[in-house]
Scaffold this motif. Structure first.
Motif, PDB file in Angstrom:
ATOM      1  N   VAL A 162       0.833  -1.205   0.000  1.00 32.25           N
ATOM      2  CA  VAL A 162       0.000   0.000   0.000  1.00 32.25           C
ATOM      3  C   VAL A 162       0.868   1.255   0.000  1.00 32.25           C
ATOM      4  CG1 VAL A 162      -1.743   1.294   1.293  1.00 32.25           C
ATOM      5  CG2 VAL A 162      -1.939  -1.177   1.095  1.00 32.25           C
ATOM      6  N   LEU A 163       2.023   1.195   0.670  1.00 37.04           N
ATOM      7  CA  LEU A 163       2.940   2.330   0.664  1.00 37.04           C
ATOM      8  C   LEU A 163       3.418   2.625  -0.756  1.00 37.04           C
ATOM      9  CD1 LEU A 163       4.687   4.423   2.170  1.00 37.04           C
ATOM     10  CD2 LEU A 163       6.433   2.637   2.429  1.00 37.04           C
ATOM     11  N   PHE A 164       3.785   1.586  -1.494  1.00 29.45           N
ATOM     12  CA  PHE A 164       4.217   1.784  -2.872  1.00 29.45           C
ATOM     13  C   PHE A 164       3.067   2.285  -3.738  1.00 29.45           C
ATOM     14  CE2 PHE A 164       8.231  -0.052  -2.020  1.00 29.45           C
ATOM     15  CZ  PHE A 164       9.036   0.212  -3.121  1.00 29.45           C
ATOM     16  N   GLU A 165       1.891   1.720  -3.537  1.00 31.09           N
ATOM     17  CA  GLU A 165       0.730   2.133  -4.314  1.00 31.09           C
ATOM     18  C   GLU A 165       0.426   3.610  -4.093  1.00 31.09           C
ATOM     19  OE1 GLU A 165      -3.730   0.368  -5.093  1.00 31.09           O
ATOM     20  OE2 GLU A 165      -3.004   0.493  -3.019  1.00 31.09           O
ATOM     21  N   TYR A 166       0.516   4.063  -2.857  1.00 30.21           N
ATOM     22  CA  TYR A 166       0.199   5.461  -2.540  1.00 30.21           C
ATOM     23  C   TYR A 166       1.333   6.401  -2.944  1.00 30.21           C
ATOM     24  CZ  TYR A 166      -0.186   9.704   0.244  1.00 30.21           C
ATOM     25  OH  TYR A 166      -0.213  11.011   0.647  1.00 30.21           O
ATOM     26  N   ALA A 167       2.581   6.017  -2.601  1.00 29.50           N
ATOM     27  CA  ALA A 167       3.712   6.914  -2.831  1.00 29.50           C
ATOM     28  C   ALA A 167       4.049   7.064  -4.312  1.00 29.50           C
ATOM     29  CB  ALA A 167       4.934   6.415  -2.062  1.00 29.50           C
ATOM     30  N   LEU A 168       3.980   5.972  -5.049  1.00 26.17           N
ATOM     31  CA  LEU A 168       4.364   6.017  -6.461  1.00 26.17           C
ATOM     32  C   LEU A 168       3.179   6.143  -7.405  1.00 26.17           C
ATOM     33  CD1 LEU A 168       7.141   3.255  -6.508  1.00 26.17           C
ATOM     34  CD2 LEU A 168       7.421   5.725  -6.313  1.00 26.17           C
ATOM     35  N   GLY A 169       1.980   5.779  -6.926  1.00 27.72           N
ATOM     36  CA  GLY A 169       0.802   5.819  -7.790  1.00 27.72           C
ATOM     37  C   GLY A 169       0.441   7.207  -8.261  1.00 27.72           C
ATOM     38  N   SER A 170       0.800   8.220  -7.474  1.00 27.31           N
ATOM     39  CA  SER A 170       0.496   9.594  -7.868  1.00 27.31           C
ATOM     40  C   SER A 170       1.462  10.117  -8.933  1.00 27.31           C
ATOM     41  CB  SER A 170       0.560  10.515  -6.641  1.00 27.31           C
ATOM     42  OG  SER A 170       1.829  10.446  -6.016  1.00 27.31           O
ATOM     43  N   TYR A 171       2.581   9.429  -9.103  1.00 25.25           N
ATOM     44  CA  TYR A 171       3.576   9.858 -10.093  1.00 25.25           C
ATOM     45  C   TYR A 171       3.482   9.084 -11.405  1.00 25.25           C
ATOM     46  CZ  TYR A 171       5.764  12.278  -6.173  1.00 25.25           C
ATOM     47  OH  TYR A 171       6.008  13.108  -5.098  1.00 25.25           O
ATOM     48  N   THR A 172       3.114   7.815 -11.302  1.00 22.40           N
ATOM     49  CA  THR A 172       3.058   7.000 -12.520  1.00 22.40           C
ATOM     50  C   THR A 172       2.027   5.892 -12.371  1.00 22.40           C
ATOM     51  OG1 THR A 172       4.312   5.486 -13.932  1.00 22.40           O
ATOM     52  CG2 THR A 172       4.966   5.588 -11.635  1.00 22.40           C
TER      53      THR A 172
END
Length: 323
Positions: A280-290
């Motif tokens: 979920v951390l990756f989904e939230y942190a990187l999802g807004s960029y790509t």
């Protein structure tokens, strides 16, 4: 206290402290994010019984996750419209009742699925569980009475005695409590004679048969218990989103749960929690960029498989020790 027990305690406290601090700061989004972590972890705890303890690589647990979600959605819809269920049974918006219905529905579904699938091993077991899950997925799509491929909205969040479930923090604490119960159950099963037999069946089923214990029955019971826990998590997530759709039944969901376990540590008590937090951390942190944030998650998963077979917990806490 062992090194792994310390890591587990830190993870448990971290998952609890972040939403408490976020709620105090008025940041309800992070409370909802933590709730999603807890529910994905609970679903993975269920699968971890079959996969981590029994070595059963089930690609069909999305079926039970989705069935739990549909149990919550269908019960809530009938209660909202004051319509009886099948055979004139009365619908309910009480969460304990819905969880019981979800667990029973998943247990009833898992019994024949497991009875057929467990007669095979390896890739054949994977493909049969996947086939059953896809059959249920396409049935949900072709069921217009409950939204078909558009899904089913839940207009009012279901209730729990003494708790205002409409409040984000209260609902998180409820889900967190269910996660802790799931972890306690996992540890109890792992450390019991049943858990020892299940792990022995994973290592050498022939030797287990030689001492008079039927591996098939042990695995079937584990598969059913695993499905029931995952189903309760699905019911809770449907209530969180106030929506249930066939995507909860998709094979992608099964793959996601397997990824959580591998990332955190297969068979580890807090492996699903660590995996869910990282995912979920990756989904939230990187999802807004790509939109291709899964690429980076895939690279980490590849690294875990090649260099950290014990997952994130194995990397931090070292070799697993029970007790």
């Amino acid at each position: 206290m062992s090194r792994e027990a310390t890591v587990n305690a830190v993870l448990a406290l971290l998952l609890l402290a972040i939403p408490l601090a976020a709620s105090a700061a008025g940041q309800t989004f992070y409370v909802t994010l933590a709730t999603r972590i807890a529910l994905l972890a609970l679903a993975a705890v269920g699968l971890n019984i079959a996969l981590g303890l029994g070595g059963l690589v089930s690609f069909g647990h999305a079926a039970f996750f989705g069935l739990g979600g549909y149990a919550a959605g269908i019960m809530a819809t009938h209660a909202f419209n004051s319509e009886p269920l099948l055979f004139g049974l009365e619908a309910s918006t009480s969460m304990p009742v819905i969880w019981l219905v979800a667990a029973l529905a998943c247990g009833v579904a898992a019994l024949p699925i497991g009875a057929v699938s467990l007669r095979t091993t390896g890739v054949y077991f994977i493909m049969i569980t996947l086939a059953f899950a896809q059959m249920i997925y396409y049935f949900a799509i072709s069921w217009p009475a409950y939204g078909g491929e558009d899904g089913l909205p839940i207009y009012v969040r279901n209730s729990f005695p003494g708790i205002n479930t409409a409040t984000p923090l209260s609902y998180f604490l409820l889900c967190y409590g269910m996660l802790i119960l799931g972890l306690v159950l996992f540890r109890f099963l792992r450390d019991s004679r049943f858990g020892a037999a299940l792990q022995a069946a994973r290592q050498n089923a022939t030797r287990l048969s030689a001492v008079g214990i039927a591996p098939f029955q042990i695995r079937l019971v584990a598969f059913v218990i695993s499905a029931m826990i995952t189903g309760v998590a699905g019911a809770l997530l449907a209530d969180l989103n106030r929506f249930v759709s066939p995507s909860m039944l998709s094979w992608h969901m099964s793959g996601e749960l397997i990824v959580l376990i591998i990332l955190g540590g297969k068979g580890r008590l807090f492996g699903p929690v660590a995996g869910a937090m990282l995912y979920v951390l990756f989904e939230y942190a990187l999802g807004s960029y790509t939109e291709r944030w899964q690429l980076f998650l895939g690279l980490i998963l590849l690294g875990v498989v090649l260099f950290a077979r014990g997952g994130l917990l194995g990397l931090i806490a070292g070799r697993e020790r029970h007790g």
